[in-house]
Design a protein around this motif. Structure first.
Motif, PDB file in Angstrom:
ATOM      1  N   ALA A   1     -24.438  45.093  29.247  1.00  0.00           N
ATOM      2  CA  ALA A   1     -22.781  44.966  28.605  1.00  0.00           C
ATOM      3  C   ALA A   1     -22.595  44.003  27.953  1.00  0.00           C
ATOM      4  CB  ALA A   1     -21.821  45.117  29.846  1.00  0.00           C
ATOM      5  N   PHE A   2     -22.958  44.313  27.037  1.00  0.00           N
ATOM      6  CA  PHE A   2     -21.944  42.714  25.915  1.00  0.00           C
ATOM      7  C   PHE A   2     -20.779  43.157  25.494  1.00  0.00           C
ATOM      8  CE2 PHE A   2     -26.643  43.385  25.208  1.00  0.00           C
ATOM      9  CZ  PHE A   2     -27.572  41.279  25.358  1.00  0.00           C
ATOM     10  N   GLU A   3     -20.110  41.813  25.186  1.00  0.00           N
ATOM     11  CA  GLU A   3     -18.632  41.482  25.136  1.00  0.00           C
ATOM     12  C   GLU A   3     -18.869  40.882  23.587  1.00  0.00           C
ATOM     13  OE1 GLU A   3     -14.302  41.118  25.205  1.00  0.00           O
ATOM     14  OE2 GLU A   3     -15.757  40.928  26.989  1.00  0.00           O
ATOM     15  N   ALA A   4     -18.629  40.824  22.321  1.00  0.00           N
ATOM     16  CA  ALA A   4     -19.196  40.350  20.365  1.00  0.00           C
ATOM     17  C   ALA A   4     -18.259  40.145  19.925  1.00  0.00           C
ATOM     18  CB  ALA A   4     -20.450  40.231  20.208  1.00  0.00           C
ATOM     19  N   GLU A   5     -18.053  39.185  19.162  1.00  0.00           N
ATOM     20  CA  GLU A   5     -16.557  38.800  17.769  1.00  0.00           C
ATOM     21  C   GLU A   5     -17.233  39.024  17.480  1.00  0.00           C
ATOM     22  OE1 GLU A   5     -14.136  35.852  18.826  1.00  0.00           O
ATOM     23  OE2 GLU A   5     -12.888  36.651  20.385  1.00  0.00           O
ATOM     24  N   ILE A   6     -17.318  40.314  15.795  1.00  0.00           N
ATOM     25  CA  ILE A   6     -18.526  40.437  15.008  1.00  0.00           C
ATOM     26  C   ILE A   6     -16.700  40.964  13.772  1.00  0.00           C
ATOM     27  CG2 ILE A   6     -20.331  41.699  13.883  1.00  0.00           C
ATOM     28  CD1 ILE A   6     -21.794  42.015  16.469  1.00  0.00           C
ATOM     29  N   ALA A   7     -18.223  39.896  12.314  1.00  0.00           N
ATOM     30  CA  ALA A   7     -17.184  40.406  10.814  1.00  0.00           C
ATOM     31  C   ALA A   7     -18.048  40.463  10.493  1.00  0.00           C
ATOM     32  CB  ALA A   7     -16.340  38.884  10.788  1.00  0.00           C
ATOM     33  N   THR A   8     -17.770  42.224  10.273  1.00  0.00           N
ATOM     34  CA  THR A   8     -18.889  42.659   8.635  1.00  0.00           C
ATOM     35  C   THR A   8     -17.892  43.405   7.801  1.00  0.00           C
ATOM     36  OG1 THR A   8     -20.658  44.163   9.032  1.00  0.00           O
ATOM     37  CG2 THR A   8     -18.871  44.766  10.253  1.00  0.00           C
ATOM     38  N   GLU A   9     -18.320  44.135   7.264  1.00  0.00           N
ATOM     39  CA  GLU A   9     -18.853  44.471   5.482  1.00  0.00           C
ATOM     40  C   GLU A   9     -19.658  44.749   4.753  1.00  0.00           C
ATOM     41  OE1 GLU A   9     -16.011  42.196   2.855  1.00  0.00           O
ATOM     42  OE2 GLU A   9     -17.548  40.754   2.456  1.00  0.00           O
TER      43      GLU A   9
ATOM     44  N   ARG B   1     -29.356  37.836  25.572  1.00  0.00           N
ATOM     45  CA  ARG B   1     -28.791  37.655  24.194  1.00  0.00           C
ATOM     46  C   ARG B   1     -29.127  37.073  22.348  1.00  0.00           C
ATOM     47  NH1 ARG B   1     -23.663  34.741  25.134  1.00  0.00           N
ATOM     48  NH2 ARG B   1     -22.877  35.287  27.404  1.00  0.00           N
ATOM     49  N   THR B   2     -30.202  36.275  22.878  1.00  0.00           N
ATOM     50  CA  THR B   2     -30.515  35.474  21.515  1.00  0.00           C
ATOM     51  C   THR B   2     -30.938  37.250  20.982  1.00  0.00           C
ATOM     52  OG1 THR B   2     -31.905  34.067  22.899  1.00  0.00           O
ATOM     53  CG2 THR B   2     -33.278  34.894  20.491  1.00  0.00           C
ATOM     54  N   ALA B   3     -31.935  38.352  21.456  1.00  0.00           N
ATOM     55  CA  ALA B   3     -32.460  39.635  20.854  1.00  0.00           C
ATOM     56  C   ALA B   3     -30.617  40.314  20.156  1.00  0.00           C
ATOM     57  CB  ALA B   3     -32.533  40.494  22.062  1.00  0.00           C
ATOM     58  N   TYR B   4     -29.512  39.837  21.028  1.00  0.00           N
ATOM     59  CA  TYR B   4     -28.485  41.003  20.276  1.00  0.00           C
ATOM     60  C   TYR B   4     -28.555  40.161  19.286  1.00  0.00           C
ATOM     61  CZ  TYR B   4     -24.208  42.501  19.999  1.00  0.00           C
ATOM     62  OH  TYR B   4     -22.649  43.030  19.823  1.00  0.00           O
ATOM     63  N   GLN B   5     -28.636  38.969  18.754  1.00  0.00           N
ATOM     64  CA  GLN B   5     -28.080  38.516  17.676  1.00  0.00           C
ATOM     65  C   GLN B   5     -29.460  38.469  16.607  1.00  0.00           C
ATOM     66  OE1 GLN B   5     -26.920  33.934  18.287  1.00  0.00           O
ATOM     67  NE2 GLN B   5     -26.453  34.089  16.061  1.00  0.00           N
ATOM     68  N   MET B   6     -30.079  38.565  17.354  1.00  0.00           N
ATOM     69  CA  MET B   6     -30.871  38.332  16.304  1.00  0.00           C
ATOM     70  C   MET B   6     -30.971  40.174  15.106  1.00  0.00           C
ATOM     71  SD  MET B   6     -34.898  36.811  17.822  1.00  0.00           S
ATOM     72  CE  MET B   6     -35.808  37.555  16.883  1.00  0.00           C
ATOM     73  N   VAL B   7     -31.022  41.165  16.830  1.00  0.00           N
ATOM     74  CA  VAL B   7     -30.968  42.439  15.922  1.00  0.00           C
ATOM     75  C   VAL B   7     -29.776  43.452  15.232  1.00  0.00           C
ATOM     76  CG1 VAL B   7     -31.155  44.598  16.360  1.00  0.00           C
ATOM     77  CG2 VAL B   7     -32.399  43.382  17.863  1.00  0.00           C
ATOM     78  N   VAL B   8     -29.125  42.720  15.177  1.00  0.00           N
ATOM     79  CA  VAL B   8     -27.734  43.008  14.196  1.00  0.00           C
ATOM     80  C   VAL B   8     -27.956  41.923  13.564  1.00  0.00           C
ATOM     81  CG1 VAL B   8     -25.138  42.296  14.279  1.00  0.00           C
ATOM     82  CG2 VAL B   8     -25.950  42.725  16.549  1.00  0.00           C
TER      83      VAL B   8
ATOM     84  N   GLU C   1     -21.885  38.815  10.684  1.00  0.00           N
ATOM     85  CA  GLU C   1     -21.279  37.372  10.866  1.00  0.00           C
ATOM     86  C   GLU C   1     -20.646  37.442  12.572  1.00  0.00           C
ATOM     87  OE1 GLU C   1     -19.271  34.597   8.999  1.00  0.00           O
ATOM     88  OE2 GLU C   1     -20.448  34.964   7.108  1.00  0.00           O
ATOM     89  N   ILE C   2     -21.973  37.082  12.894  1.00  0.00           N
ATOM     90  CA  ILE C   2     -21.616  36.917  14.786  1.00  0.00           C
ATOM     91  C   ILE C   2     -20.516  36.151  15.083  1.00  0.00           C
ATOM     92  CG2 ILE C   2     -22.071  37.160  16.982  1.00  0.00           C
ATOM     93  CD1 ILE C   2     -25.228  38.207  16.395  1.00  0.00           C
ATOM     94  N   GLU C   3     -19.408  35.589  15.905  1.00  0.00           N
ATOM     95  CA  GLU C   3     -18.391  34.659  16.205  1.00  0.00           C
ATOM     96  C   GLU C   3     -18.989  33.608  17.144  1.00  0.00           C
ATOM     97  OE1 GLU C   3     -15.484  32.032  15.181  1.00  0.00           O
ATOM     98  OE2 GLU C   3     -16.581  32.672  13.472  1.00  0.00           O
ATOM     99  N   ARG C   4     -19.111  35.329  17.984  1.00  0.00           N
ATOM    100  CA  ARG C   4     -19.480  35.033  19.278  1.00  0.00           C
ATOM    101  C   ARG C   4     -20.129  35.976  20.147  1.00  0.00           C
ATOM    102  NH1 ARG C   4     -14.624  32.587  23.424  1.00  0.00           N
ATOM    103  NH2 ARG C   4     -12.753  34.496  22.201  1.00  0.00           N
ATOM    104  N   ILE C   5     -21.065  34.969  20.978  1.00  0.00           N
ATOM    105  CA  ILE C   5     -21.127  36.326  21.736  1.00  0.00           C
ATOM    106  C   ILE C   5     -20.076  35.966  23.819  1.00  0.00           C
ATOM    107  CG2 ILE C   5     -22.707  37.775  23.947  1.00  0.00           C
ATOM    108  CD1 ILE C   5     -24.438  36.998  21.538  1.00  0.00           C
ATOM    109  N   LYS C   6     -18.853  36.815  23.671  1.00  0.00           N
ATOM    110  CA  LYS C   6     -18.355  36.817  24.444  1.00  0.00           C
ATOM    111  C   LYS C   6     -19.256  36.906  26.022  1.00  0.00           C
ATOM    112  CE  LYS C   6     -13.674  37.020  24.560  1.00  0.00           C
ATOM    113  NZ  LYS C   6     -12.459  37.529  24.011  1.00  0.00           N
ATOM    114  N   SER C   7     -19.468  37.944  26.357  1.00  0.00           N
ATOM    115  CA  SER C   7     -20.075  38.042  27.529  1.00  0.00           C
ATOM    116  C   SER C   7     -21.283  38.449  27.948  1.00  0.00           C
ATOM    117  CB  SER C   7     -19.371  38.109  28.770  1.00  0.00           C
ATOM    118  OG  SER C   7     -18.776  39.760  28.213  1.00  0.00           O
ATOM    119  N   ALA C   8     -22.613  38.578  28.464  1.00  0.00           N
ATOM    120  CA  ALA C   8     -23.036  39.322  28.508  1.00  0.00           C
ATOM    121  C   ALA C   8     -23.904  39.872  29.798  1.00  0.00           C
ATOM    122  CB  ALA C   8     -24.519  38.963  27.632  1.00  0.00           C
ATOM    123  N   GLU C   9     -24.028  40.199  30.258  1.00  0.00           N
ATOM    124  CA  GLU C   9     -23.717  40.921  31.940  1.00  0.00           C
ATOM    125  C   GLU C   9     -24.636  42.093  32.271  1.00  0.00           C
ATOM    126  OE1 GLU C   9     -21.304  42.316  35.252  1.00  0.00           O
ATOM    127  OE2 GLU C   9     -20.092  42.390  33.257  1.00  0.00           O
ATOM    128  N   ILE C  10     -25.543  41.748  33.081  1.00  0.00           N
ATOM    129  CA  ILE C  10     -26.404  42.931  33.631  1.00  0.00           C
ATOM    130  C   ILE C  10     -25.175  44.076  34.288  1.00  0.00           C
ATOM    131  CG2 ILE C  10     -28.467  43.849  35.121  1.00  0.00           C
ATOM    132  CD1 ILE C  10     -29.660  40.698  34.585  1.00  0.00           C
TER     133      ILE C  10
END
Length: 209
Positions: free
Chosen positions: A157-165, A86-93, A133-142
């Motif tokens: 498998a990630f499910e996230a709510e993201i806003a981008t432009e 989860r931390t890596a997902y946010q850092m990479v994005v 902007e990552i609003e939240r990571i809703k789920s992260a499942e192996i």
């Protein structure tokens, strides 16, 4: 009276010796400790012997692969791994949006890093910038796991709510909208070598679902 004197002296010596023995053996903080209790059947007590740590078996569709990884790396813990993922997902994005190659380098395998670097370079040449902007990571499942040779591989498998432009050189919006959240579904694959002392996982693949 004189005949009683030796008896009194010996009695005094006996009392003195008894007091000395009590002061040495009768206190808990003396030099000797009580031995551990033993089994009434004659078996030695194991209360002071370290016992092997037994963990529950892994469950779910990736259980077999997780067991294979744990077999070569007893320290492996899926919950700890997912926290790091989860931390890596946010850092990479966030690092990709900022064009921060320094932050991306230790998180990505060579081939993935090169694709990100090329995309950032092309964006720079077009004088574009990205806000994410990552609003939240809703789920992260192996969802998959394996150990092949000396490589551990886990798909998350990630499910996230993201806003981008994407903005142009003058700040005009080219695409996206930072005010609109989008639900993103992606599979990220992480790998690490198990024949080295390096515990770090790197991202080796990203696919939209």
């Amino acid at each position: 009276m004189i005949e009683l004197l030796p008896t009194v002296i010996f009695a005094g010596i006996a009392i003195f010796i008894a007091i000395r023995l009590y002061s040495t053996l009768g206190r808990r903080d003396g030099h000797m400790e009580a031995p551990p209790a033993s089994d009434p059947n004659g078996r030695p007590s194991l209360s002071g012997v370290p016992q092997p740590h037994l963990r529950p078996a892994f469950e779910g569709r990736a259980a077999a692969g997780l067991e294979a990884i744990a077999a070569v790396d007893p320290r492996f813990n899926p919950e700890t791994f997912l926290t790091g993922a989860r931390t890596a997902y946010q850092m990479v994005v966030e690092a990709f949006a900022k064009g921060d190659l320094g932050a991306l380098r230790p998180l990505l395998a060579d081939k993935v890093y090169q694709r990100y670097a090329d995309a950032i370079q092309a964006r720079t040449e077009r004088k574009e910038s990205v806000r994410t902007e990552i609003e939240r990571i809703k789920s992260a499942e192996i969802v998959e796991a394996s150990h092949d040779g000396a490589t551990a591989r886990i798909k998350v498998a990630f499910e996230a709510e993201i806003a981008t432009e994407t903005l142009g050189d003058a700040g005009e919006r080219i695409s996206g909208d930072i005010g609109t959240l989008n639900t993103v579904h992606e599979n990220w694959v992480f790998e690490r070598r198990t024949d080295t002392n390096n515990p770090n996982w790197v991202l080796t693949g990203v696919a939209a679902v």
